[in-house]
Design an enzyme around this catalytic site. Structure first.
Site, PDB file in Angstrom:
ATOM      1  N   GLU A 127       0.798  -1.246   0.000  1.00 39.51           N
ATOM      2  CA  GLU A 127       0.000   0.000   0.000  1.00 39.51           C
ATOM      3  C   GLU A 127       0.825   1.288   0.000  1.00 39.51           C
ATOM      4  OE1 GLU A 127      -2.733  -0.275   3.290  1.00 39.51           O
ATOM      5  OE2 GLU A 127      -3.883  -1.875   2.337  1.00 39.51           O
ATOM      6  N   ASN A 169       2.191  -5.135  -3.188  1.00 43.26           N
ATOM      7  CA  ASN A 169       0.768  -5.428  -2.955  1.00 43.26           C
ATOM      8  C   ASN A 169       0.017  -4.135  -2.665  1.00 43.26           C
ATOM      9  OD1 ASN A 169      -1.170  -7.674  -2.440  1.00 43.26           O
ATOM     10  ND2 ASN A 169      -1.255  -6.855  -0.355  1.00 43.26           N
ATOM     11  N   HIS A 206     -10.402  -5.752  -2.617  1.00 37.86           N
ATOM     12  CA  HIS A 206     -11.494  -5.535  -1.658  1.00 37.86           C
ATOM     13  C   HIS A 206     -12.577  -4.716  -2.369  1.00 37.86           C
ATOM     14  CE1 HIS A 206      -9.086  -7.056   1.624  1.00 37.86           C
ATOM     15  NE2 HIS A 206      -8.138  -6.185   1.376  1.00 37.86           N
ATOM     16  N   GLU A 235      -6.278 -10.582  -1.546  1.00 39.01           N
ATOM     17  CA  GLU A 235      -7.103 -10.359  -0.342  1.00 39.01           C
ATOM     18  C   GLU A 235      -8.573 -10.240  -0.732  1.00 39.01           C
ATOM     19  OE1 GLU A 235      -5.622  -7.078   2.028  1.00 39.01           O
ATOM     20  OE2 GLU A 235      -3.533  -7.643   1.669  1.00 39.01           O
ATOM     21  N   ASP A 237     -12.315 -10.013  -1.256  1.00 39.22           N
ATOM     22  CA  ASP A 237     -13.634 -10.068  -0.616  1.00 39.22           C
ATOM     23  C   ASP A 237     -14.540  -9.073  -1.326  1.00 39.22           C
ATOM     24  OD1 ASP A 237     -12.579  -7.720   0.574  1.00 39.22           O
ATOM     25  OD2 ASP A 237     -12.632  -8.528   2.604  1.00 39.22           O
TER      26      ASP A 237
HETATM   27  C1  XIL Z   1      -6.727  -6.161   7.999  1.00 40.31           C
HETATM   28  C2  XIL Z   1      -7.138  -7.320   8.899  1.00 40.31           C
HETATM   29  O1  XIL Z   1      -8.058  -8.123   8.191  1.00 40.31           O
HETATM   30  C3  XIL Z   1      -7.753  -6.799  10.167  1.00 40.31           C
HETATM   31  O2  XIL Z   1      -7.964  -7.871  11.080  1.00 40.31           O
HETATM   32  C4  XIL Z   1      -6.855  -5.756  10.821  1.00 40.31           C
HETATM   33  O3  XIL Z   1      -7.522  -5.185  11.942  1.00 40.31           O
HETATM   34  C5  XIL Z   1      -6.483  -4.665   9.836  1.00 40.31           C
HETATM   35  O4  XIL Z   1      -5.886  -5.256   8.690  1.00 40.31           O
HETATM   36  N1  XIL Z   1      -5.100  -4.490   3.471  1.00 40.31           N
HETATM   37  C6  XIL Z   1      -4.158  -5.374   3.956  1.00 40.31           C
HETATM   38  C7  XIL Z   1      -4.502  -6.271   5.081  1.00 40.31           C
HETATM   39  O5  XIL Z   1      -3.085  -5.517   3.359  1.00 40.31           O
HETATM   40  O6  XIL Z   1      -3.395  -6.539   5.903  1.00 40.31           O
HETATM   41  C8  XIL Z   1      -5.633  -5.706   5.909  1.00 40.31           C
HETATM   42  O7  XIL Z   1      -5.999  -6.667   6.905  1.00 40.31           O
HETATM   43  C9  XIL Z   1      -6.803  -5.323   5.037  1.00 40.31           C
HETATM   44  C10 XIL Z   1      -6.406  -4.271   4.045  1.00 40.31           C
END
Ligand code: XIL
Length: 302
Positions: A127, A169, A206, A235, A237
């Site tokens: 990020e 990432n 996401h 990741e 969802d």
């Molecule tokens: C999130 C986790 O799912 C949570 O449990 C935590 O509180 C915050 O982080 N991007 C990422 C992940 O790279 O590491 C994040 O995970 C979600 C967004």
């Protein structure tokens, strides 16, 4: 294939999930993890705050629980994440300049060395690009140590674990027409041109109603892959339910399958109730562990 991992393996891809340490205490969840997935990401347990709670005092116990479960059950591990502006330990948050740069590089080196040989791919930097229309870097304490902090992190990771694939990432890099996507693309292009060691780009993926799966996703994945890197959905969802949610998951699978160097897909948790955004019901299993329509759509699309 009758499971996600078996179906993905038919095209030499993996299908993974994030798992939190507390999953290990829930046999129902672990039955699903073991059956459906063959790539594991620790949801929080390998982040900077977890692994270096005090400067130069490392704690791998929570990460090890997940890595050891994964490896003893034949799963591969995605390391997440070596350098990030978020979830930094308190001691790091207010550091700056050369002290911070050296602390970051020490962290990358020590963590990647500890897990050497056990990690399929590391999210080396997470990020680092800004949202919005600038296409530039996100302001952060790490960015303020100098624009070359990302490549310095990648070089340190390569030196520590030459066998791990090294990934950048990020999120909101899915739509090819977005400035953030272009910014990351130009960085990867520059790294490849100058021999900075980068092997892969992770797309967090996401999605919600305000940020839907883009129709040009295959273009984005294909253009990055053409730079000479693997691409992965890291990741995944998607907010929603029923057939509309299922169709969006299918769109992701189809985009990945259309790109030879899209090597795998990871969802960000197992049951909706364990999701970091549980109210969006964004995963493939409901709170009782039942397969949702999105599960069936994903399986059938693989
Ligand atoms: C999130 C986790 O799912 C949570 O449990 C935590 O509180 C915050 O982080 N991007 C990422 C992940 O790279 O590491 C994040 O995970 C979600 C967004």
């Amino acid at each position: 294939g009758s499971t996600l991992q078996a179906a993905a393996a038919e095209t030499n891809r993996y299908f993974g999930t994030a798992m939190a340490g507390h999953y290990l205490n829930n046999s129902g969840t672990m039955t699903i993890v073991n059956r459906e997935f063959n790539m594991i990401t620790a949801e929080n347990e390998m982040k900077m705050d977890a692994t270096e709670p005090s400067q130069n005092q490392f704690n791998f116990s929570a990460g090890d629980q997940i890595v050891n479960w994964a490896r003893s059950n034949g799963k591969q591990v995605r390391g997440h994440a070596l350098a990030w502006h978020s979830q930094q330990p308190g001691w790091m948050q207010n550091m700056s300049g050369a002290n911070l740069r050296n602390a970051m590089l020490n962290h990358v080196t020590r963590v990647a060395t500890y897990y050497k040989g056990k990690i399929h791919s590391w999210d080396v930097v997470n990020e680092a690009y800004a949202d919005g229309n600038s296409g530039g870097r996100r302001d952060s304490n790490l960015q303020r140590t100098g624009n070359d902090w990302i490549e310095a992190a990648f070089r340190a990771a390569r030196a520590a674990d030459p066998g791990a694939k090294l990934c950048y990432n990020d999120y909101n890099t899915d739509n090819w027409s977005h400035a953030k996507t272009q910014g990351v693309y130009n960085m990867v292009k520059d790294f490849k041109a100058r021999g900075v060691p980068i092997d892969c780009v992770g797309f967090q993926a996401h999605f919600n109603s305000g940020n839907p799966v883009p129709s040009n996703y295959h273009t984005t994945l294909g253009n990055f892959a053409a730079l000479g890197v693997d691409v992965q959905i890291t990741e995944l969802d998607i907010q929603g339910s029923g057939s509309s949610q299922s169709q969006q998951f299918q769109g992701i699978v189809q985009a990945c399958l259309s790109v030879a160097r899209c090597t795998g897909i990871t969802v960000w948790g197992v049951k909706d109730t364990d999701s970091w955004r549980a109210s969006d019901t964004p995963l493939l299993f409901d709170g009782s562990g039942n397969k949702k329509a999105a599960y069936t759509g994903t399986l059938n699309a693989l």
